[in-house]
Design a protein around this motif. Sequence first.
Motif, PDB file in Angstrom:
ATOM      1  N   LEU A   1       0.819  -1.213   0.000  1.00  0.00           N
ATOM      2  CA  LEU A   1       0.000   0.000   0.000  1.00  0.00           C
ATOM      3  C   LEU A   1       0.856   1.268   0.000  1.00  0.00           C
ATOM      4  CD1 LEU A   1      -2.834  -1.159   2.413  1.00  0.00           C
ATOM      5  CD2 LEU A   1      -2.879  -1.034  -0.092  1.00  0.00           C
ATOM      6  N   SER A   2       2.060   1.166   0.526  1.00  0.00           N
ATOM      7  CA  SER A   2       2.953   2.335   0.508  1.00  0.00           C
ATOM      8  C   SER A   2       3.487   2.617  -0.881  1.00  0.00           C
ATOM      9  CB  SER A   2       4.125   2.120   1.474  1.00  0.00           C
ATOM     10  OG  SER A   2       5.059   1.180   0.942  1.00  0.00           O
ATOM     11  N   ARG A   3       3.374   1.656  -1.780  1.00  0.00           N
ATOM     12  CA  ARG A   3       3.901   1.784  -3.138  1.00  0.00           C
ATOM     13  C   ARG A   3       2.847   2.244  -4.149  1.00  0.00           C
ATOM     14  NH1 ARG A   3       9.077   2.055  -4.023  1.00  0.00           N
ATOM     15  NH2 ARG A   3       8.937   0.877  -5.979  1.00  0.00           N
ATOM     16  N   VAL A   4       1.622   2.397  -3.716  1.00  0.00           N
ATOM     17  CA  VAL A   4       0.558   2.821  -4.627  1.00  0.00           C
ATOM     18  C   VAL A   4       0.778   4.279  -5.013  1.00  0.00           C
ATOM     19  CG1 VAL A   4      -1.925   3.202  -4.875  1.00  0.00           C
ATOM     20  CG2 VAL A   4      -1.075   1.174  -3.675  1.00  0.00           C
TER      21      VAL A   4
ATOM     22  N   ALA B   1      -4.963  -2.837   6.379  1.00  0.00           N
ATOM     23  CA  ALA B   1      -5.288  -2.126   5.145  1.00  0.00           C
ATOM     24  C   ALA B   1      -5.939  -0.783   5.454  1.00  0.00           C
ATOM     25  CB  ALA B   1      -6.203  -2.982   4.278  1.00  0.00           C
ATOM     26  N   ALA B   2      -6.884  -0.783   6.386  1.00  0.00           N
ATOM     27  CA  ALA B   2      -7.566   0.459   6.757  1.00  0.00           C
ATOM     28  C   ALA B   2      -6.591   1.455   7.374  1.00  0.00           C
ATOM     29  CB  ALA B   2      -8.705   0.153   7.725  1.00  0.00           C
ATOM     30  N   ALA B   3      -5.670   0.962   8.197  1.00  0.00           N
ATOM     31  CA  ALA B   3      -4.686   1.837   8.836  1.00  0.00           C
ATOM     32  C   ALA B   3      -3.751   2.487   7.830  1.00  0.00           C
ATOM     33  CB  ALA B   3      -3.882   1.047   9.856  1.00  0.00           C
ATOM     34  N   HIS B   4      -3.611   1.860   6.677  1.00  0.00           N
ATOM     35  CA  HIS B   4      -2.742   2.409   5.626  1.00  0.00           C
ATOM     36  C   HIS B   4      -3.539   3.147   4.551  1.00  0.00           C
ATOM     37  CE1 HIS B   4       0.239  -0.188   7.533  1.00  0.00           C
ATOM     38  NE2 HIS B   4       1.165   0.506   6.890  1.00  0.00           N
ATOM     39  N   GLY B   5      -4.782   3.500   4.886  1.00  0.00           N
ATOM     40  CA  GLY B   5      -5.565   4.372   4.027  1.00  0.00           C
ATOM     41  C   GLY B   5      -6.391   3.713   2.950  1.00  0.00           C
ATOM     42  N   ALA B   6      -6.465   2.398   2.933  1.00  0.00           N
ATOM     43  CA  ALA B   6      -7.224   1.706   1.891  1.00  0.00           C
ATOM     44  C   ALA B   6      -8.710   1.644   2.245  1.00  0.00           C
ATOM     45  CB  ALA B   6      -6.698   0.295   1.695  1.00  0.00           C
ATOM     46  N   LEU B   7      -9.534   1.633   1.222  1.00  0.00           N
ATOM     47  CA  LEU B   7     -10.946   1.308   1.401  1.00  0.00           C
ATOM     48  C   LEU B   7     -11.024  -0.202   1.543  1.00  0.00           C
ATOM     49  CD1 LEU B   7     -14.025   1.860   1.283  1.00  0.00           C
ATOM     50  CD2 LEU B   7     -13.839   1.628  -1.216  1.00  0.00           C
TER      51      LEU B   7
ATOM     52  N   ASP C   1       5.004  -4.858  -7.944  1.00  0.00           N
ATOM     53  CA  ASP C   1       5.201  -3.545  -7.351  1.00  0.00           C
ATOM     54  C   ASP C   1       4.121  -2.580  -7.849  1.00  0.00           C
ATOM     55  OD1 ASP C   1       6.077  -1.140  -6.351  1.00  0.00           O
ATOM     56  OD2 ASP C   1       8.136  -1.347  -7.083  1.00  0.00           O
ATOM     57  N   PRO C   2       3.266  -2.074  -6.958  1.00  0.00           N
ATOM     58  CA  PRO C   2       2.244  -1.124  -7.398  1.00  0.00           C
ATOM     59  C   PRO C   2       2.814   0.124  -8.065  1.00  0.00           C
ATOM     60  CG  PRO C   2       1.688  -1.988  -5.239  1.00  0.00           C
ATOM     61  CD  PRO C   2       3.086  -2.454  -5.547  1.00  0.00           C
ATOM     62  N   ALA C   3       4.091   0.416  -7.837  1.00  0.00           N
ATOM     63  CA  ALA C   3       4.711   1.550  -8.522  1.00  0.00           C
ATOM     64  C   ALA C   3       4.735   1.348 -10.036  1.00  0.00           C
ATOM     65  CB  ALA C   3       6.134   1.769  -8.003  1.00  0.00           C
ATOM     66  N   ASP C   4       4.550   0.099 -10.494  1.00  0.00           N
ATOM     67  CA  ASP C   4       4.491  -0.194 -11.931  1.00  0.00           C
ATOM     68  C   ASP C   4       3.112   0.076 -12.526  1.00  0.00           C
ATOM     69  OD1 ASP C   4       7.132  -0.992 -12.096  1.00  0.00           O
ATOM     70  OD2 ASP C   4       6.693  -3.122 -11.812  1.00  0.00           O
ATOM     71  N   LEU C   5       2.134   0.372 -11.688  1.00  0.00           N
ATOM     72  CA  LEU C   5       0.763   0.526 -12.175  1.00  0.00           C
ATOM     73  C   LEU C   5       0.610   1.579 -13.283  1.00  0.00           C
ATOM     74  CD1 LEU C   5      -1.199   0.123  -8.834  1.00  0.00           C
ATOM     75  CD2 LEU C   5      -1.565  -1.253 -10.899  1.00  0.00           C
ATOM     76  N   PRO C   6       1.293   2.724 -13.213  1.00  0.00           N
ATOM     77  CA  PRO C   6       1.113   3.701 -14.291  1.00  0.00           C
ATOM     78  C   PRO C   6       1.418   3.169 -15.684  1.00  0.00           C
ATOM     79  CG  PRO C   6       2.118   4.761 -12.408  1.00  0.00           C
ATOM     80  CD  PRO C   6       2.095   3.277 -12.100  1.00  0.00           C
TER      81      PRO C   6
END
Length: 230
Positions: free
Chosen positions: A23-26, A47-53, A88-93
């Motif tokens: 979640l920190s990599r989003v 997940a909620a503590a890290h800002g996710a729905l 790695d969510p950093a690859d999402l773009p």
Amino acid sequence: MQAATVDVVFPCLDEASALPWVLSRVPEGFRSIVVDNGSTDGSPDIAAAHGALVVREARRGFGAAAHAGLEAATAQIVAFCDADSSMDPADLPRVVDPVLAGEADLVLGRRISTSRGAWPLHARIANLELARRLRALTGLPVHDLGPMRAFRRTEALSLGLEDRRSGYPLELFLRAWSAGWRITEVETGYSPRVGRSKVTGTARGTIQAVTDMTRLLREVRETISKETTP
């Protein structure tokens, strides 16, 4: 608060160890939707503590969790990503950008191993065979039906996806192809996951995935045969 440009769905079952890093990599502008599928390790709270729905889906199965996330999404563009840190969510773009630019309707992340052991041999062989069958069926130069993908939310909901187990990604691909979507793939890194895989990391999971996907391929071939028979 400005609405997110992209909603990212993370199907989740006992991923407490991986979620903080994932979640920190989003990227900024992407909203995380963690769909808990019956975790017992506190994953929803993390997940909620890290800002996710956090969305809870009681019915077990990857497809059930994935589709619950799709239905909970509100952004125009939706992406899927595993929650186990293998991708790695950093690859999402790089997966999302062709959809945002109107250049593709479905973009698949083609997994490229970043280290030895990232992709179990039996899973790699099964994926190679599946990709071969998909190329033969569709004529598309697809090499991987990986877990990272992006598409438009309303168009995906209109496909009428029914599989709620491990065949869900394949059904999405096949229905999108049948609907005339522009499908492409881009390379994304693939690393050893944190924890035990629920699908390809176990013999039972691999057999179930192969069974589900074989059934879907057979059904599509039968449909095509009926449509082309005079």
